[in-house]
Design a protein around this motif. Sequence first.
Motif, mmCIF file in Angstrom:
data_model
loop_
_atom_site.group_PDB
_atom_site.id
_atom_site.type_symbol
_atom_site.label_atom_id
_atom_site.label_comp_id
_atom_site.label_asym_id
_atom_site.label_seq_id
_atom_site.Cartn_x
_atom_site.Cartn_y
_atom_site.Cartn_z
ATOM 1 N N ALA A 1 -12.825 1.757 3.680
ATOM 2 C CA ALA A 1 -12.109 3.006 3.960
ATOM 3 C C ALA A 1 -10.613 2.808 3.788
ATOM 4 O O ALA A 1 -9.913 3.650 3.207
ATOM 5 C CB ALA A 1 -12.425 3.489 5.369
ATOM 6 N N ALA A 2 -10.100 1.691 4.283
ATOM 7 C CA ALA A 2 -8.670 1.400 4.173
ATOM 8 C C ALA A 2 -8.270 1.193 2.708
ATOM 9 O O ALA A 2 -7.244 1.716 2.248
ATOM 10 C CB ALA A 2 -8.319 0.166 4.993
ATOM 11 N N ASP A 3 -9.076 0.456 1.968
ATOM 12 C CA ASP A 3 -8.759 0.174 0.562
ATOM 13 C C ASP A 3 -8.747 1.459 -0.261
ATOM 14 O O ASP A 3 -7.837 1.679 -1.080
ATOM 15 C CB ASP A 3 -9.777 -0.803 -0.024
ATOM 16 C CG ASP A 3 -9.669 -2.197 0.584
ATOM 17 O OD1 ASP A 3 -8.614 -2.501 1.198
ATOM 18 O OD2 ASP A 3 -10.638 -2.972 0.461
ATOM 19 N N LEU A 4 -9.733 2.324 -0.037
ATOM 20 C CA LEU A 4 -9.824 3.568 -0.801
ATOM 21 C C LEU A 4 -8.683 4.523 -0.451
ATOM 22 O O LEU A 4 -8.091 5.144 -1.330
ATOM 23 C CB LEU A 4 -11.178 4.233 -0.540
ATOM 24 C CG LEU A 4 -12.385 3.527 -1.164
ATOM 25 C CD1 LEU A 4 -13.678 3.954 -0.480
ATOM 26 C CD2 LEU A 4 -12.447 3.818 -2.669
ATOM 27 N N ALA A 5 -8.385 4.604 0.848
ATOM 28 C CA ALA A 5 -7.279 5.472 1.267
ATOM 29 C C ALA A 5 -5.953 4.962 0.719
ATOM 30 O O ALA A 5 -5.086 5.749 0.325
ATOM 31 C CB ALA A 5 -7.240 5.562 2.787
ATOM 32 N N GLU A 6 -5.797 3.647 0.678
ATOM 33 C CA GLU A 6 -4.568 3.062 0.143
ATOM 34 C C GLU A 6 -4.396 3.414 -1.333
ATOM 35 O O GLU A 6 -3.286 3.719 -1.790
ATOM 36 C CB GLU A 6 -4.577 1.548 0.325
ATOM 37 C CG GLU A 6 -3.292 0.874 -0.132
ATOM 38 C CD GLU A 6 -3.286 -0.619 0.112
ATOM 39 O OE1 GLU A 6 -2.190 -1.212 0.086
ATOM 40 O OE2 GLU A 6 -4.374 -1.189 0.335
ATOM 41 N N ARG A 7 -5.494 3.388 -2.071
ATOM 42 C CA ARG A 7 -5.435 3.762 -3.490
ATOM 43 C C ARG A 7 -5.032 5.217 -3.645
ATOM 44 O O ARG A 7 -4.235 5.560 -4.541
ATOM 45 C CB ARG A 7 -6.791 3.499 -4.152
ATOM 46 C CG ARG A 7 -7.110 2.025 -4.362
ATOM 47 C CD ARG A 7 -8.553 1.819 -4.792
ATOM 48 N NE ARG A 7 -8.858 2.552 -6.023
ATOM 49 C CZ ARG A 7 -10.093 2.721 -6.492
ATOM 50 N NH1 ARG A 7 -11.132 2.210 -5.822
ATOM 51 N NH2 ARG A 7 -10.289 3.381 -7.610
ATOM 52 N N ALA A 8 -5.533 6.069 -2.765
ATOM 53 C CA ALA A 8 -5.159 7.488 -2.817
ATOM 54 C C ALA A 8 -3.672 7.667 -2.507
ATOM 55 O O ALA A 8 -2.977 8.444 -3.163
ATOM 56 C CB ALA A 8 -6.005 8.281 -1.826
ATOM 57 N N VAL A 9 -3.190 6.933 -1.512
ATOM 58 C CA VAL A 9 -1.767 7.018 -1.141
ATOM 59 C C VAL A 9 -0.886 6.479 -2.256
ATOM 60 O O VAL A 9 0.190 7.020 -2.529
ATOM 61 C CB VAL A 9 -1.508 6.250 0.176
ATOM 62 C CG1 VAL A 9 -0.014 6.150 0.462
ATOM 63 C CG2 VAL A 9 -2.222 6.938 1.344
ATOM 64 N N ASP A 10 -1.327 5.428 -2.936
ATOM 65 C CA ASP A 10 -0.557 4.878 -4.045
ATOM 66 C C ASP A 10 -0.366 5.925 -5.145
ATOM 67 O O ASP A 10 0.706 6.004 -5.766
ATOM 68 C CB ASP A 10 -1.251 3.644 -4.625
ATOM 69 C CG ASP A 10 -1.132 2.424 -3.715
ATOM 70 O OD1 ASP A 10 -0.257 2.431 -2.828
ATOM 71 O OD2 ASP A 10 -1.929 1.484 -3.898
ATOM 72 N N GLN A 11 -1.402 6.720 -5.390
ATOM 73 C CA GLN A 11 -1.322 7.756 -6.413
ATOM 74 C C GLN A 11 -0.506 8.955 -5.950
ATOM 75 O O GLN A 11 0.227 9.559 -6.729
ATOM 76 C CB GLN A 11 -2.732 8.236 -6.799
ATOM 77 C CG GLN A 11 -3.536 7.243 -7.598
ATOM 78 C CD GLN A 11 -4.813 7.871 -8.128
ATOM 79 O OE1 GLN A 11 -4.818 9.001 -8.621
ATOM 80 N NE2 GLN A 11 -5.913 7.126 -8.041
ATOM 81 N N GLU A 12 -0.654 9.285 -4.664
ATOM 82 C CA GLU A 12 0.022 10.478 -4.131
ATOM 83 C C GLU A 12 0.573 10.146 -2.741
ATOM 84 O O GLU A 12 -0.087 10.383 -1.722
ATOM 85 C CB GLU A 12 -0.951 11.656 -4.066
ATOM 86 C CG GLU A 12 -0.272 12.971 -3.753
ATOM 87 C CD GLU A 12 -1.245 14.140 -3.808
ATOM 88 O OE1 GLU A 12 -0.986 15.129 -3.097
ATOM 89 O OE2 GLU A 12 -2.246 14.065 -4.559
ATOM 90 N N PRO A 13 1.783 9.617 -2.676
ATOM 91 C CA PRO A 13 2.355 9.153 -1.403
ATOM 92 C C PRO A 13 2.504 10.238 -0.345
ATOM 93 O O PRO A 13 2.592 9.923 0.839
ATOM 94 C CB PRO A 13 3.721 8.603 -1.815
ATOM 95 C CG PRO A 13 3.573 8.249 -3.256
ATOM 96 C CD PRO A 13 2.648 9.277 -3.819
ATOM 97 N N SER A 14 2.520 11.505 -0.755
ATOM 98 C CA SER A 14 2.677 12.603 0.208
ATOM 99 C C SER A 14 1.344 13.225 0.609
ATOM 100 O O SER A 14 1.320 14.286 1.224
ATOM 101 C CB SER A 14 3.592 13.679 -0.374
ATOM 102 O OG SER A 14 3.028 14.233 -1.557
ATOM 103 N N HIS A 15 0.235 12.577 0.268
ATOM 104 C CA HIS A 15 -1.103 13.093 0.613
ATOM 105 C C HIS A 15 -1.356 12.794 2.096
ATOM 106 O O HIS A 15 -1.709 11.679 2.478
ATOM 107 C CB HIS A 15 -2.156 12.428 -0.260
ATOM 108 C CG HIS A 15 -3.457 13.169 -0.324
ATOM 109 N ND1 HIS A 15 -4.198 13.470 0.803
ATOM 110 C CD2 HIS A 15 -4.133 13.685 -1.383
ATOM 111 C CE1 HIS A 15 -5.287 14.109 0.446
ATOM 112 N NE2 HIS A 15 -5.271 14.276 -0.878
#
Length: 254
Positions: A48-62
């Motif tokens: 969960a942490a790894d996937l969320a981190e990837r999402a944040v890397d793509q969109e830091p304001s998500h």
Amino acid sequence: MKLKLFVLLSAALLTPLFFSSCSSKSEPPEVLVKQSFDSAMAGDWKSAADLAERAVDQEPSHVTALLLHALALSYTDRLQSAIDEALKAAKLAPRSFTAQYLKGYLLYKNRNYDQCIEPLRIARSLRPSDMNSAILLAQASLELRNTTAAAGYYKIIARDRRFYSTPAPWVGLGMTFLKTKPTLARSYFTLAERRAPDNPLIALNLAVVNDTGLKSPMSAVPYYNKFLLLTQDKAGFDAMRAKVQKRVTEIAAH
């Protein structure tokens, strides 16, 4: 006594996540957030942490990705990193109950009691019916020795129909006044005992307030004995039982 959180943070994150479960090679943030959420629900907090981190890397304001990342990090013993992510989410969404509550909760968990008050107050103002923020505000205020604030929040909790018949808010009120108003503390512990007569820790609270607060050791003995009786077959109470037995012996010797 620490009150338990009555609503899992993950439940608060369920509503916004109505994304497609399909994935592609590029995997946009929405898909990664959905996958992170599913992993969290399955108890796989590392994924969960790894996937969320990837999402944040793509969109830091998500904001949802930040919240999931913070929550997942907290479950993988990376509390300071979790706090950093929660601070970002709360800054981006200052009127989000979940963002403010998670920020306050993680700061409280990290024992930053003075810093957790403001976000928890904001969370409470955004959702007054939610008692989790009131519970943490009561506990944090008690840790900060702000007995007036702690008592106010515990009274709010006690008036809520979900908690009126439970011992927790009454124990909290008793602890609030234990050192300053022991007679009042005893009355609140008594209310807690009526709601949970077989709770050994409440019996111990009544023993202590009579013994050390009201300087009436003989009045404490029945509660010490009740504690010993209620814990005689319970693992994990050995050290505490030894101290209580020693105190009962001391009282009997005088």
